[in-house]
Design a protein around this motif. Structure first.
Motif, PDB file in Angstrom:
ATOM      1  N   GLU A   1       0.450   4.088  -2.686  1.00 32.04           N
ATOM      2  CA  GLU A   1       0.178   5.269  -2.132  1.00 32.04           C
ATOM      3  C   GLU A   1       1.009   6.506  -2.874  1.00 32.04           C
ATOM      4  O   GLU A   1       0.836   7.493  -3.573  1.00 32.04           O
ATOM      5  N   GLN A   2       2.434   6.136  -2.558  1.00 30.35           N
ATOM      6  CA  GLN A   2       3.507   6.994  -3.199  1.00 30.35           C
ATOM      7  C   GLN A   2       3.292   7.180  -4.798  1.00 30.35           C
ATOM      8  O   GLN A   2       3.347   8.387  -5.661  1.00 30.35           O
TER       9      GLN A   2
ATOM     10  N   PRO B   1       0.789  -1.216   0.055  1.00 28.85           N
ATOM     11  CA  PRO B   1      -0.013  -0.135   0.071  1.00 28.85           C
ATOM     12  C   PRO B   1       0.906   1.272  -0.107  1.00 28.85           C
ATOM     13  O   PRO B   1       0.485   2.155  -0.576  1.00 28.85           O
TER      14      PRO B   1
ATOM     15  N   ALA C   1       0.307   9.375  -5.477  1.00 27.61           N
ATOM     16  CA  ALA C   1       0.725  10.842  -5.137  1.00 27.61           C
ATOM     17  C   ALA C   1       1.369  11.594  -6.458  1.00 27.61           C
ATOM     18  O   ALA C   1       1.253  12.804  -6.681  1.00 27.61           O
TER      19      ALA C   1
ATOM     20  N   SER D   1      -3.845   5.087   5.386  1.00 25.43           N
ATOM     21  CA  SER D   1      -3.439   6.079   4.876  1.00 25.43           C
ATOM     22  C   SER D   1      -3.340   6.150   3.011  1.00 25.43           C
ATOM     23  O   SER D   1      -3.637   7.251   2.508  1.00 25.43           O
ATOM     24  N   LEU D   2      -3.429   5.199   2.714  1.00 27.33           N
ATOM     25  CA  LEU D   2      -3.534   4.777   1.244  1.00 27.33           C
ATOM     26  C   LEU D   2      -5.065   5.201   0.770  1.00 27.33           C
ATOM     27  O   LEU D   2      -5.067   6.091  -0.152  1.00 27.33           O
ATOM     28  N   TRP D   3      -5.962   4.603   1.418  1.00 28.65           N
ATOM     29  CA  TRP D   3      -7.200   5.002   1.020  1.00 28.65           C
ATOM     30  C   TRP D   3      -7.783   6.487   1.404  1.00 28.65           C
ATOM     31  O   TRP D   3      -8.614   7.098   0.527  1.00 28.65           O
TER      32      TRP D   3
ATOM     33  N   SER E   1      -5.644   9.052   1.209  1.00 28.80           N
ATOM     34  CA  SER E   1      -4.956   9.525   0.206  1.00 28.80           C
ATOM     35  C   SER E   1      -5.537   9.576  -1.104  1.00 28.80           C
ATOM     36  O   SER E   1      -5.703  10.729  -1.672  1.00 28.80           O
ATOM     37  N   VAL E   2      -6.182   8.553  -1.373  1.00 31.12           N
ATOM     38  CA  VAL E   2      -6.830   8.410  -2.642  1.00 31.12           C
ATOM     39  C   VAL E   2      -8.225   9.409  -2.687  1.00 31.12           C
ATOM     40  O   VAL E   2      -8.279  10.100  -3.612  1.00 31.12           O
TER      41      VAL E   2
ATOM     42  N   SER F   1      -0.955   0.343   6.762  1.00 34.27           N
ATOM     43  CA  SER F   1      -0.812   1.392   5.699  1.00 34.27           C
ATOM     44  C   SER F   1      -1.976   1.530   4.756  1.00 34.27           C
ATOM     45  O   SER F   1      -1.743   2.381   4.051  1.00 34.27           O
ATOM     46  N   LYS F   2      -2.897   0.641   4.886  1.00 34.99           N
ATOM     47  CA  LYS F   2      -3.843   0.572   4.117  1.00 34.99           C
ATOM     48  C   LYS F   2      -4.720   1.798   4.185  1.00 34.99           C
ATOM     49  O   LYS F   2      -5.242   2.389   3.164  1.00 34.99           O
TER      50      LYS F   2
END
Length: 453
Positions: free
Chosen positions: A29-30, A25, A33, A170-172, A174-175, A167-168
């Motif tokens: 995420e990166q 993830p 970004a 912060s991924l979602w 962030s999306v 970390s899932k």
């Protein structure tokens, strides 16, 4: 999920599945970004060159501010991870709350300090610029400053979720933030024709929403770390000092790094438009290649931090070696095709013949040094920071940045007239220097004896 503790020290603390669910993830995420950031830039470009210039100048300033929040988040995540490794959940929760208090306090102070002087700040940093650019930059800067407390809250909570190995989240989040930003740009810029105001509003709304979502999620009772009562955010200086022990050196290091990059970019401006374009494209493509290494660095805060907190330095060494191997393999997987197809990759950007040739040569050299030195230069120091060895990484980074990246770039590019090749060669020398220092530090093992908690 962690492997249950046993009496055998050699039993791994983390399963392979845990590592994958933490790292993958972060990579996604990166990657999002970078790609969504590019889409954002394209949309803003429709507002005109003056607007693009204004936003670009303000973004250069805010990068330094974001570095500060990221440094606090890293400090808080290291402290929380070490408490989690020790299974001291009460102290981990206390560290989490203090990280949020610190982030909100500093971001609010910056907001109040900078809003009245935002025009003067832009003028001071960039000198004499067109009145239109200065006016629009000041307008956009207002919305960015208003968004700082929300960005700080998001960064703090995202770091805490990563310290738990999740970390899932912060991924979602962030999306969601990036999609709202893109949608906001589309509506405010294309439909309402608000220009830089629209870009600023979209950024502000996306950060408010992201902060609200992640603050609700961090209050979940099933989290190892939970912040439940936001009305009682007391200031505990002893815990703040532990966070700042990592955060201040990390913040100084990150800020100095960004300032050094700006100086080196100034050298390239002297070589003409082709060199500027080639440098921009080479840097953009290289940033994609570096994504796995950056994700490994973030993941190491959780893994190395918990191992050190559990007083299992042998586990920290074991996972550090595994993580650096993953970084090398994943970056090589991307670097090798980019090396062989560099001209084709550069051709996508439709540059002039001169710029295309320069970018292709730079990109190929960058791929060689990426798969040999980048992980030890930039992923490995995060392992040391996770153990609390932040002052050493700061010292090495500042020395190497100014003596090699800036100093050698100036000597090779300006004095010896190597042009853009001299700038990138100076950067490679910086990578080699960092790698030597960090490998030596890791091998000597002093980082295993540093106490943060």
């Amino acid at each position: 999920m962690k492997v249950p503790p046993t009496t055998t020290a050699l039993v791994p603390m983390f399963t392979r599945r845990f590592l994958y669910t933490l790292i993958i993830p972060l990579v996604i995420e990166q990657f999002l970004a970078v790609t969504i950031g590019m889409a954002d830039t394209v949309m803003v470009a429709s507002a005109g060159e003056i607007s693009v210039s204004a936003i670009s100048l303000v973004d250069s300033i805010t990068i330094l501010i974001v570095q500060l929040f990221a440094a606090f988040a890293t400090g808080g995540a290291v402290v929380a991870s070490q408490y989690l490794g020790r299974r001291d959940y009460a102290s981990a929760n206390s560290a989490a709350k203090q990280l949020l208090v610190l982030s909100l306090t500093v971001s609010t102070a910056l907001l109040l300090l900078c809003i009245p002087f935002r025009r003067q700040i832009i003028n001071f940093i960039f000198g004499s610029i067109e009145e239109g650019v200065l006016t629009k930059g000041s307008t956009y800067f207002l919305y960015i400053l208003l968004s700082l407390p929300f960005l700080a809250a998001y960064n703090a909570c995202a770091a805490l979720f990563r310290s738990m190995g999740n970390s899932k989240v912060s991924l979602w989040v962030s999306v969601v933030m990036n999609l709202v930003n893109i949608g906001g740009n589309a509506y405010f810029i294309f439909v309402l024709q608000l220009g830089v105001v629209g870009a600023g509003l979209a950024t502000l709304i996306s950060r408010i929403l992201g902060a609200l979502i992640i603050l609700v999620l961090i209050a979940g009772p099933n989290n190892q770390i939970s912040i439940r009562n936001y009305r009682k955010l007391e200031w505990h200086w002893e815990m703040i000092k532990r966070i700042l022990h990592i955060g201040i050196p990390n913040g100084v290091e990150g800020s100095v790094f960004q300032i050094g990059k700006l100086l080196v970019q100034g050298f390239i401006a002297a070589f003409g438009t082709a060199s500027l374009a080639a440098n921009a494209i080479s840097g953009s493509v290289a940033s994609f290649v570096n994504i796995p290494g950056g994700a490994i660095g973030l993941a190491s805060i959780t893994i190395i931090g918990q191992a050190i907190g559990a007083k299992k330095p042998e586990q920290a060494v074991h996972y550090a070696k595994k993580l650096i191997l993953i970084a090398y393999l994943s970056m090589a997987f991307i670097s090798i095709p980019v090396f062989f197809f560099a001209p084709q990759v550069v051709a996508i950007f439709n540059l002039s013949a001169e710029a295309t040739n320069l970018a292709s040569n730079v990109l190929r050299s960058a791929m060689i040094f990426t798969i040999t030195f980048w992980p030890t230069a930039f992923s490995l120091p995060n392992f040391l920071r996770a153990a609390g060895d932040a002052k050493y990484t700061m010292g090495v980074s500042m020395f190497s940045m100014w003596f090699f990246r800036v100093g050698m770039s100036y000597f090779l590019a300006i004095i010896l007239n190597w042009g853009i090749y001299g700038v990138w060669t100076g950067m490679y020398i910086d990578w080699v220097s960092r790698s030597i220092f960090f490998i030596h530090r890791f091998a000597k093992g002093k980082w295993k004896t540093i106490h943060v908690i």
